[in-house]
Design an enzyme around this catalytic site. Structure first.
Site, mmCIF file in Angstrom:
data_model
loop_
_atom_site.group_PDB
_atom_site.id
_atom_site.type_symbol
_atom_site.label_atom_id
_atom_site.label_comp_id
_atom_site.label_asym_id
_atom_site.label_seq_id
_atom_site.Cartn_x
_atom_site.Cartn_y
_atom_site.Cartn_z
ATOM 1 N N SER A 20 0.834 -1.298 0.021
ATOM 2 C CA SER A 20 -0.120 -0.049 0.106
ATOM 3 C C SER A 20 0.830 1.299 0.104
ATOM 4 C CB SER A 20 -1.027 -0.023 1.155
ATOM 5 O OG SER A 20 -1.526 1.144 1.223
ATOM 6 N N ILE A 70 4.909 10.659 4.073
ATOM 7 C CA ILE A 70 3.911 11.018 3.317
ATOM 8 C C ILE A 70 2.688 11.635 4.028
ATOM 9 C CG2 ILE A 70 2.021 10.522 1.412
ATOM 10 C CD1 ILE A 70 5.132 10.199 0.640
ATOM 11 N N CYS A 129 -1.099 4.437 12.353
ATOM 12 C CA CYS A 129 -1.331 5.701 12.178
ATOM 13 C C CYS A 129 -1.733 6.313 13.664
ATOM 14 C CB CYS A 129 -2.708 5.966 11.630
ATOM 15 S SG CYS A 129 -3.789 4.721 11.517
HETATM 16 C C1 LIG Z 1 6.279 6.238 -0.088
HETATM 17 C C2 LIG Z 1 5.589 5.203 0.675
HETATM 18 C C3 LIG Z 1 4.384 5.317 1.037
HETATM 19 C C4 LIG Z 1 3.755 4.420 1.786
HETATM 20 N N1 LIG Z 1 2.484 4.545 2.209
HETATM 21 C C5 LIG Z 1 1.871 3.483 2.774
HETATM 22 C C6 LIG Z 1 0.440 3.750 3.016
HETATM 23 O O1 LIG Z 1 -0.514 4.615 2.663
HETATM 24 N N2 LIG Z 1 -0.233 2.650 3.823
HETATM 25 C C7 LIG Z 1 0.639 1.573 4.389
HETATM 26 O O2 LIG Z 1 -0.227 0.715 4.899
HETATM 27 N N3 LIG Z 1 1.851 1.349 3.925
HETATM 28 C C8 LIG Z 1 2.517 2.399 3.437
HETATM 29 N N4 LIG Z 1 3.975 2.298 3.020
HETATM 30 C C9 LIG Z 1 4.506 1.359 3.627
HETATM 31 C C10 LIG Z 1 4.707 0.061 2.570
HETATM 32 O O3 LIG Z 1 3.267 -0.579 2.160
HETATM 33 C C11 LIG Z 1 5.541 -0.972 3.141
HETATM 34 O O4 LIG Z 1 5.013 -1.712 4.220
HETATM 35 C C12 LIG Z 1 7.135 -0.532 3.316
HETATM 36 O O5 LIG Z 1 7.375 0.401 2.363
HETATM 37 C C13 LIG Z 1 7.762 -1.840 3.407
HETATM 38 O O6 LIG Z 1 8.039 -2.433 2.149
HETATM 39 P P1 LIG Z 1 9.261 -2.072 1.257
HETATM 40 O O7 LIG Z 1 10.547 -2.284 1.946
HETATM 41 O O8 LIG Z 1 9.108 -3.159 -0.069
HETATM 42 O O9 LIG Z 1 9.088 -0.860 0.455
HETATM 43 C C14 LIG Z 1 4.421 3.486 2.433
HETATM 44 C C15 LIG Z 1 5.841 3.065 2.033
HETATM 45 C C16 LIG Z 1 6.303 4.040 1.288
HETATM 46 C C17 LIG Z 1 7.685 3.985 0.899
#
Ligand SMILES: Cc1cc2nc3c(=O)[nH]c(=O)nc-3n(C[C@H](O)[C@H](O)[C@H](O)COP(=O)(O)O)c2cc1C
EC number: 1.3.-.-
Length: 307
Positions: A20, A70, A129
């Site tokens: 997400s 964000i 959150c």
């Molecule tokens: C730019 C950005 C925005 C994110 N926004 C959300 C979000 O809106 N809701 C959420 O549950 N996680 C959010 N995440 C967390 C990611 O879904 C994920 O759990 C986290 O980035 C770890 O995975 P990765 O290492 O593959 O990025 C966000 C991550 C990034 C980098």
């Protein structure tokens, strides 16, 4: 090769889905590859009301990953339901709505709304959150608040309920068990790690919000351990996420105990990464003569017992 996996009542054609917030609502990617190829489509967190998010800068690159603050910027439920849902409902058979709220009532409101829409197949609760009634402490780091949210949503929402946990706790297995006992059908492990970066020239934090969440390959070893530990602690399916940027990285999560995986930061590096990963996982099964991806789940534990 058989890439099919089951998450509660849902059968996913393969175990790969976006994390997400790193894939928008899918619309930004639909001209890059056919989103039907994905195991599921997980959308950016939606809240009851629109949110502008935190002040910029909101993203910054760090060694082996990125940091973001964000602040859950999104257009709010009404806009999503009226303008976005009709555009994305046919992009993939399994649409997972990720929601967050500032109060238990907001989670309940969104769960009640989501229940009305057949095109939404599952809810993923983003509990990282702030709980406004408790001075902004994240729901997901407060065991009682976590139990309350999950059990309240469970009473309202009868379809697949996934709880996405924060890693910013001392022992994630305690939170995993609490979510399972409160009625979660699956867990997503994990959200970002709390962190900050300071610009030595200006001598100030680089992010407008000062601190943010670290993601990308930098967090993978911690994420893998959390999946490994939770696999022993709960019996519901786990969706692993954190730094997946290759087939090998994804395989680590399956072996640790994940049934499915999510790709986050890597979508920014290589927008076509997920279809490549799906293809490479299929090739891996063929090369290794493994009949289905589901056979890999938790294998690292069984190997351990045999030593
Ligand atoms: C730019 C950005 C925005 C994110 N926004 C959300 C979000 O809106 N809701 C959420 O549950 N996680 C959010 N995440 C967390 C990611 O879904 C994920 O759990 C986290 O980035 C770890 O995975 P990765 O290492 O593959 O990025 C966000 C991550 C990034 C980098």
């Amino acid at each position: 090769m058989n890439l099919e996996v089951k998450i509660d009542e849902l059968t996913l054609k393969n175990p790969v889905m976006p994390a997400s917030g790193t894939f928008g609502f899918g619309l930004e990617f639909k001209d890059i590859f056919d989103l039907k190829n994905l195991g599921a489509l997980v959308v950016k967190t939606i809240t009851k009301n629109p949110r502008l998010g935190n002040r910029p800068p909101r993203v910054y690159e760090v060694s082996c990953g990125m940091i973001n603050s964000i602040g859950l910027a999104n257009p709010g439920w009404d806009y999503f339901r009226e303008k976005i849902l009709p555009q994305i409902k046919d992009l993939n058979d399994i649409l997972i709505l990720n929601i967050a709220g500032e109060s238990v009532e907001e989670f309940e409101y969104l769960a009640r709304e989501a229940q009305r829409f057949d095109e939404i197949k599952a809810l993923e609760l983003n509990v990282s959150c702030p709980n406004v009634s408790k001075g902004g402490i994240a729901f997901g780091t407060d065991l009682e608040a976590l139990k309350q949210i999950v059990s309240s949503v469970r009473k309202i929402y009868s379809k697949t309920l996934i709880v996405k946990l924060t890693p910013n706790v001392t022992d994630i297995t305690v939170y995993a068990k609490a979510a399972e006992n409160a009625g979660a059908d699956a867990l997503t492990l994990i959200n970002t790690f709390s962190g900050m970066v300071i610009d030595v020239k200006s001598k100030k934090p680089v992010l407008g919000n000062k601190h943010g969440g670290v993601s990308g390959p930098a967090i993978r070893p911690m994420a893998v351990k959390m999946v490994y530990d939770c696999f022993k602690a709960v019996s519901i399916p786990l969706i692993g996420v954190g730094g997946i940027d290759s087939k090998e990285a994804a395989l680590e999560f399956f072996l640790a105990g994940a049934t499915a995986i999510q790709v986050g930061s890597q979508n920014f590096v290589e927008p076509g990464f997920m279809p490549r990963l799906i293809r490479e996982l299929g090739e891996y099964l063929r090369e290794e003569n493994i009949e289905g991806i589901a056979k890999l789940t938790g294998l690292a534990h069984r190997r351990e017992e045999n030593v």
